[in-house]
Design an enzyme around this catalytic site. Structure first.
Site, PDB file in Angstrom:
ATOM      1  N   HIS A  18       0.838  -1.204   0.000  1.00 51.91           N
ATOM      2  CA  HIS A  18       0.000   0.000   0.000  1.00 51.91           C
ATOM      3  C   HIS A  18       0.876   1.258   0.000  1.00 51.91           C
ATOM      4  O   HIS A  18       0.621   2.216  -0.745  1.00 51.91           O
ATOM      5  CB  HIS A  18      -0.912   0.002   1.231  1.00 51.91           C
ATOM      6  CG  HIS A  18      -1.963  -1.059   1.203  1.00 51.91           C
ATOM      7  ND1 HIS A  18      -3.285  -0.799   0.944  1.00 51.91           N
ATOM      8  CD2 HIS A  18      -1.881  -2.398   1.398  1.00 51.91           C
ATOM      9  CE1 HIS A  18      -3.978  -1.929   0.982  1.00 51.91           C
ATOM     10  NE2 HIS A  18      -3.137  -2.912   1.259  1.00 51.91           N
ATOM     11  N   ASP A 125      -6.308   5.553   1.837  1.00 48.73           N
ATOM     12  CA  ASP A 125      -6.259   4.151   1.440  1.00 48.73           C
ATOM     13  C   ASP A 125      -7.622   3.498   1.699  1.00 48.73           C
ATOM     14  O   ASP A 125      -8.438   4.012   2.473  1.00 48.73           O
ATOM     15  CB  ASP A 125      -5.177   3.454   2.276  1.00 48.73           C
ATOM     16  CG  ASP A 125      -4.945   2.017   1.859  1.00 48.73           C
ATOM     17  OD1 ASP A 125      -4.083   1.801   0.999  1.00 48.73           O
ATOM     18  OD2 ASP A 125      -5.632   1.107   2.387  1.00 48.73           O
ATOM     19  N   THR A 147      -5.784   0.479  -4.057  1.00 46.48           N
ATOM     20  CA  THR A 147      -4.577  -0.221  -4.497  1.00 46.48           C
ATOM     21  C   THR A 147      -4.872  -1.574  -5.150  1.00 46.48           C
ATOM     22  O   THR A 147      -3.951  -2.256  -5.589  1.00 46.48           O
ATOM     23  CB  THR A 147      -3.607  -0.434  -3.316  1.00 46.48           C
ATOM     24  OG1 THR A 147      -4.333  -1.007  -2.217  1.00 46.48           O
ATOM     25  CG2 THR A 147      -2.995   0.879  -2.879  1.00 46.48           C
ATOM     26  N   GLN A 356      11.754  -9.436  -6.851  1.00 45.18           N
ATOM     27  CA  GLN A 356      10.681  -9.841  -7.765  1.00 45.18           C
ATOM     28  C   GLN A 356      10.652  -9.062  -9.069  1.00 45.18           C
ATOM     29  O   GLN A 356      10.537  -9.639 -10.156  1.00 45.18           O
ATOM     30  CB  GLN A 356       9.325  -9.722  -7.060  1.00 45.18           C
ATOM     31  CG  GLN A 356       8.149 -10.153  -7.933  1.00 45.18           C
ATOM     32  CD  GLN A 356       6.860 -10.221  -7.172  1.00 45.18           C
ATOM     33  OE1 GLN A 356       6.706 -11.045  -6.276  1.00 45.18           O
ATOM     34  NE2 GLN A 356       5.907  -9.357  -7.493  1.00 45.18           N
ATOM     35  N   TRP A 374      -2.423  -7.882  -6.115  1.00 46.76           N
ATOM     36  CA  TRP A 374      -2.692  -7.093  -7.317  1.00 46.76           C
ATOM     37  C   TRP A 374      -1.431  -6.427  -7.867  1.00 46.76           C
ATOM     38  O   TRP A 374      -1.222  -6.383  -9.076  1.00 46.76           O
ATOM     39  CB  TRP A 374      -3.778  -6.059  -7.055  1.00 46.76           C
ATOM     40  CG  TRP A 374      -4.222  -5.359  -8.305  1.00 46.76           C
ATOM     41  CD1 TRP A 374      -4.129  -4.029  -8.593  1.00 46.76           C
ATOM     42  CD2 TRP A 374      -4.822  -5.972  -9.462  1.00 46.76           C
ATOM     43  NE1 TRP A 374      -4.632  -3.764  -9.843  1.00 46.76           N
ATOM     44  CE2 TRP A 374      -5.066  -4.939 -10.409  1.00 46.76           C
ATOM     45  CE3 TRP A 374      -5.167  -7.283  -9.803  1.00 46.76           C
ATOM     46  CZ2 TRP A 374      -5.643  -5.174 -11.649  1.00 46.76           C
ATOM     47  CZ3 TRP A 374      -5.752  -7.523 -11.044  1.00 46.76           C
ATOM     48  CH2 TRP A 374      -5.968  -6.478 -11.952  1.00 46.76           C
ATOM     49  N   SER A 376       1.585  -7.564  -7.745  1.00 44.76           N
ATOM     50  CA  SER A 376       2.373  -8.607  -8.415  1.00 44.76           C
ATOM     51  C   SER A 376       1.785  -8.964  -9.772  1.00 44.76           C
ATOM     52  O   SER A 376       2.513  -9.161 -10.747  1.00 44.76           O
ATOM     53  CB  SER A 376       2.447  -9.862  -7.530  1.00 44.76           C
ATOM     54  OG  SER A 376       3.221  -9.619  -6.373  1.00 44.76           O
ATOM     55  N   ALA A 394      -6.615 -12.202   1.855  1.00 47.80           N
ATOM     56  CA  ALA A 394      -7.249 -10.934   1.444  1.00 47.80           C
ATOM     57  C   ALA A 394      -8.157 -11.165   0.236  1.00 47.80           C
ATOM     58  O   ALA A 394      -8.960 -12.087   0.226  1.00 47.80           O
ATOM     59  CB  ALA A 394      -6.187  -9.864   1.189  1.00 47.80           C
ATOM     60  N   GLU A 395      -7.995 -10.320  -0.813  1.00 45.37           N
ATOM     61  CA  GLU A 395      -8.862 -10.439  -1.990  1.00 45.37           C
ATOM     62  C   GLU A 395      -8.200 -11.238  -3.102  1.00 45.37           C
ATOM     63  O   GLU A 395      -8.660 -11.239  -4.247  1.00 45.37           O
ATOM     64  CB  GLU A 395      -9.261  -9.036  -2.488  1.00 45.37           C
ATOM     65  CG  GLU A 395      -8.352  -8.378  -3.505  1.00 45.37           C
ATOM     66  CD  GLU A 395      -6.987  -7.930  -2.990  1.00 45.37           C
ATOM     67  OE1 GLU A 395      -6.271  -7.268  -3.754  1.00 45.37           O
ATOM     68  OE2 GLU A 395      -6.634  -8.252  -1.845  1.00 45.37           O
TER      69      GLU A 395
END
Length: 487
Positions: A18, A125, A147, A356, A374, A376, A394-395
């Site tokens: 975030h 946020d 985000t 990454q 998200w 990534s 999470a989502e």
């Protein structure tokens, strides 16, 4: 007032993804219009490895010369008394709201300074909707920087509709094996992939409170782009009860500071340099992702049986019940099958923390086994690397569903896997077998249709943020709105 200077107050949630996204959108805004200035109010996370990583990141930023962007770390000592590290909801319902008074004091102090800039808006946020009331006290409009993606944003609004207008029991729905229509998704969404927070009454109550506040904001910036989520963005824009949505992504942290560098980076990149183009499967599960020993062994067997080259970021799970980030193994062979390292020597590499972005950018990487955060997924699309979905918390299950079933930009390993780091005492996840892992990896390496779609979307993602692109234009409209607030 054409040359008036405007101040934006950004309040990100205390999570690394975030905060990093917030810093990136702030840089884009101040570069776009030199009349804009940004002050980021940093909620310092609770102590521990994860908190330390965020603190280190903020301190490294503070040392760099960031024109028009400044950081204020909010005092923390009293706030920690409201935080229960063993309660998954405490971060959202207690810890973040306890900073409202500190935000109020900082903003009042800023306004009282002689010659201070006019505040054009708070930018909060998704987990900081409690700050809408603080902004209202100063008669300042609030915007949100979301985000995650537009489809998930639409899901949040629809959850409120399900509860308040249709009297549906969403918690009970999550436990059923059914599908429902969500306007921001093109296809019916299985309830088993619903966002973790709506699986419990406590979490659902928090979501409903936050969505009510979200409806009060003046605009929502979403880290996505029109070409990626056309259906979701159109559905949000068509609903008069939802604030205006501005797709401004992809917002990526493409430049890494020297403080991010780790000695391992060079070794990893050198190893990748020696591999053929698009031949390596990269496995990485985010800043909070880790597995217990039985699952680690299944991954190892699946990789070995797939016969594919691989780079695997293997992290040690936290040993306590606190919400804590994984650590590094001193010797990963203690959890790997006997002889695995020797048998895969040359075609595979096991590492700890992974750089990454640098890995996904490397020509040798051909696929990404991801937790489906998200940020990534946007990074993998940017570099044209197809994903294999292994969501965790999470989502991420909803992100996986959208990428596989809606957009055809990823290959399914699992859509409903759940290892919720924010519910330490939750049920143990079902073991993903070596056969599933092998098959998922083989599919992504052989599926030219997905690979082609990802390459096309990669090009669209880059065009979106360039002058003349959809996100570039959307951001321009947003800047105009900011400046109207002080005219």
């Amino acid at each position: 007032m054409a040359n008036a200077l405007a101040e934006l107050i950004f309040i990100p949630a205390p999570g690394l993804g975030h905060i990093m996204s917030t810093v990136e959108i702030a840089k884009i805004l101040v570069n776009r219009d030199q009349r804009l200035f940004v002050t980021v109010l940093v909620i310092k996370p609770p102590t521990g490895r994860y908190g330390s990583a965020i603190t280190d990141y903020i301190e490294s930023l503070a040392k760099t010369n960031m024109n028009h962007i400044s950081f204020i770390q909010l005092p923390q000592h009293e706030s920690l008394s409201n935080y229960d590290p063993k309660s998954p909801m405490s971060m959202f319902s207690d810890f973040i709201p306890s900073h409202s008074n500190r935000v109020r004091n900082v903003v009042a102090d800023m306004i009282s300074q002689p010659g201070s800039r006019r505040i054009a808006g708070f930018v909060i946020d998704m987990f900081c909707t409690c700050m809408v009331d603080v902004a209202n006290e100063f008669n300042v409009p609030t915007y949100m920087f979301f985000t995650s993606n537009a489809a998930f944003l639409g899901f949040k609004f629809h959850v409120q509709t399900l509860c308040d207008d249709l009297n549906e029991d969403v918690v009970e729905m999550c436990g059923s094996n059914t599908e429902i229509l969500v306007p921001s998704f093109d296809k019916p969404v299985p309830t088993k992939v619903f966002w973790s927070l709506v699986h419990t009454k406590e979490g659902l109550d928090y979501v409903l409170r936050s969505v009510k506040k979200l409806r009060e904001v003046k605009g929502i910036m979403v880290n996505t782009f029109f070409e990626l989520e056309t259906h979701a963005i159109k559905s949000l824009s068509a609903d008069n009860n939802i604030p205006p949505v501005y797709p401004v992504g992809p917002i990526l942290t493409l430049e890494r500071s020297s403080s991010d560098e780790k000695p391992l980076d060079d070794e990893v990149i050198t190893w990748l340099d020696g591999q053929p183009p698009s031949s390596v499967v990269f496995l990485c599960f985010g800043s909070m992702g880790s597995f217990d020993e039985p699952q680690v062994k299944e991954i190892a067997h699946g990789l070995e049986q797939s016969g594919q080259r691989f780079l695997w970021s293997l992290r040690r799970p936290p040993s306590n019940e606190k919400i804590e980030a994984p650590s590094e193994y001193k010797d990963p062979t203690v959890v790997l099958p006997k002889g695995f390292m020797e048998r895969t020597n040359g075609i595979g590499k096991v590492i700890g923390w992974a750089p990454q972005l640098a890995v996904l950018a490397h020509r040798a990487v051909g696929a990404f086994v991801s937790h489906c955060g998200w940020n990534s997924l946007l990074e993998s699309l940017w570099f044209g690397v197809p994903s294999v979905t292994w969501p965790m918390y999470a989502e991420q299950q909803m992100n996986a569903f959208e990428m596989v079933m809606e957009l055809g930009l990823a290959v399914e390993l699992r859509l409903d896997y759940r290892k919720d780091v924010f519910v330490p005492k939750g049920p143990d996840p079902v073991l993903v077998t070596r056969e599933e892992i092998k098959n998922g990896i083989k599919r992504v390496m052989e599926d030219n249709d997905v690979r082609t779609k990802v390459k096309v979307m990669s090009e669209k993602s880059r065009l979106a943020v360039m002058e003349g692109g959809s996100s570039y234009a959307s951001l321009g409209c947003l800047v105009q709105d900011f400046m109207k607030n002080i005219s």
